[in-house]
Design an enzyme around this catalytic site. Structure first.
Site, mmCIF file in Angstrom:
data_model
loop_
_atom_site.group_PDB
_atom_site.id
_atom_site.type_symbol
_atom_site.label_atom_id
_atom_site.label_comp_id
_atom_site.label_asym_id
_atom_site.label_seq_id
_atom_site.Cartn_x
_atom_site.Cartn_y
_atom_site.Cartn_z
ATOM 1 N N GLN A 1 0.849 -1.196 0.000
ATOM 2 C CA GLN A 1 0.000 0.000 0.000
ATOM 3 C C GLN A 1 0.881 1.240 0.000
ATOM 4 O OE1 GLN A 1 -2.510 0.211 3.429
ATOM 5 N NE2 GLN A 1 -3.705 1.942 2.700
ATOM 6 N N SER B 1 0.585 6.565 2.623
ATOM 7 C CA SER B 1 1.189 7.529 3.544
ATOM 8 C C SER B 1 2.483 8.114 2.984
ATOM 9 C CB SER B 1 1.480 6.869 4.893
ATOM 10 O OG SER B 1 0.284 6.470 5.522
ATOM 11 N N SER C 1 4.389 -1.633 4.523
ATOM 12 C CA SER C 1 4.748 -3.013 4.849
ATOM 13 C C SER C 1 4.618 -3.889 3.604
ATOM 14 C CB SER C 1 3.868 -3.551 5.979
ATOM 15 O OG SER C 1 2.503 -3.437 5.655
ATOM 16 N N GLU D 1 -10.505 -1.767 5.457
ATOM 17 C CA GLU D 1 -9.418 -2.037 6.409
ATOM 18 C C GLU D 1 -9.933 -1.934 7.849
ATOM 19 O OE1 GLU D 1 -4.831 -0.551 7.201
ATOM 20 O OE2 GLU D 1 -6.287 0.852 6.382
#
Length: 326
Positions: A125, A128, A160, A243
């Site tokens: 992902q 951020s 991650s 999520e």
């Protein structure tokens, strides 16, 4: 006759028991897959898919079983009871998979969904940024149109699985003149393309569960825009809701943790009964909230925060009461 949830649950229990006995099942690790467990988690996902235990409520034509969300929840519950990972990584199964199923073109669904279930594609992902974490609408990563796709430049962080991923779900600003969320687009990004540098972040534990990702005019094909151009915030909001909703089954893991803590504390020479009683009471109350959060997405952010706080306090207690064993 359609397969009932209870029939499916018995199937899942037998499959999990057999997989554990054979040493194939991957232990549960939460939402972030520790890098040393990658190979085991990858093998576990492939084993699940090969035996029909992946994508339970996904469409059959994309590798799923065409069952219901209740069957999917039963799988999560049985995995939590067994202490086994329900899937390889949340970024692919919940986030990318959910977004593509809701907003993808037929070509995108055919290219990505089955491959995700089969672990042929691992996702990360890229949302951020150093100056755009919780304030995601202020992201600065730019995607400049070339007339035949886009070139993406910027920096992402806290990603991650990025060191293993072939693809990513990526948010980038495609219209610098539009304020806030209106100029953001959502891409299915090829991590193997040019202009991509992944740098694992070394933590104080010595592990590198997160990465920084630097993008320097990295190309995105026009077929990898998910949803409309400049309309990516709608897709991202759906992803973040999925999520948050996924924390509901964490109540089972929490109950198991509390049970272990009670058993260990009784055998410990250190007396912390009052403190454990308070933690246990908070844990039982949170378990009830977690059970409700699966059907109420508005509870997701609250339960996620409460679970994080309680986990931190449980960790402190374990260290004080049990020492190195904690």
């Amino acid at each position: 006759m359609p397969l009932s949830v209870e029939e499916f649950r018995r199937e899942a229990q037998a499959f999990l028991a057999g997989s554990e006995a054979a040493g194939i099942a991957c232990p549960a690790f939460g939402s972030i897959m520790p890098p040393p467990m990658f190979e085991r988690a990858d093998a576990w996902q492939r084993h699940c898919f090969a035996n029909g235990f992946a994508g339970f409520d996904w469409e059959i034509e994309y590798g799923g079983r065409g069952l219901t969300s209740a069957h999917q929840l039963a799988w999560y519950e049985e995995c939590a009871k067994a202490g086994v990972a329900p899937y390889m990584n949340i970024q692919g199964y919940i986030l990318a998979g959910g977004a593509i199923r809701k907003f993808g073109t037929e070509d995108q669904k055919e290219r990505y969904l089955r491959a995700t279930l089969a672990a042929d594609i691992v996702w990360c992902q890229l949302f951020s940024e150093p100056s755009a974490g919780s304030d995601l609408v202020s992201l600065r990563t730019r995607a400049v149109s070339t007339g035949d796709g886009w070139l993406v430049t910027g920096q992402k962080v806290w990603s991650s699985t990025a060191q293993f991923a072939q693809h990513a779900i990526l948010l980038a600003r495609t219209d610098a003149d539009e304020p806030g969320h209106r100029g953001i687009s959502f891409f299915l990004f090829d991590m193997a393309g040019p202009g991509v540098e992944v740098r694992p972040l070394r933590q104080m534990t010595g592990d590198s569960e997160f990465c920084e990702v630097f993008l320097d005019e990295a190309p995105v094909a026009p077929t990898d825009l998910l949803g409309p151009e400049n309309g990516g915030w709608t897709v991202a909001s759906s992803v973040l809701a999925d999520e948050r909703a996924s924390v509901g089954v964490d109540g089972i893991g929490l109950a198991r943790t509390l049970s272990i803590m009670r058993q260990r504390a009784r055998s410990s020479e250190v007396g912390h009964d009052d403190r454990l009683a308070r933690l246990n009471g908070h844990g039982l109350a949170l378990g009830q909230l977690l059970a409700r959060s699966g059907t109420d997405p508005l509870l997701g952010p609250l339960t996620k925060l409460a679970l994080t706080e309680l986990t931190s306090r449980l960790t402190d207690y374990a260290a004080d009461a049990l020492g190195p064993e904690g």
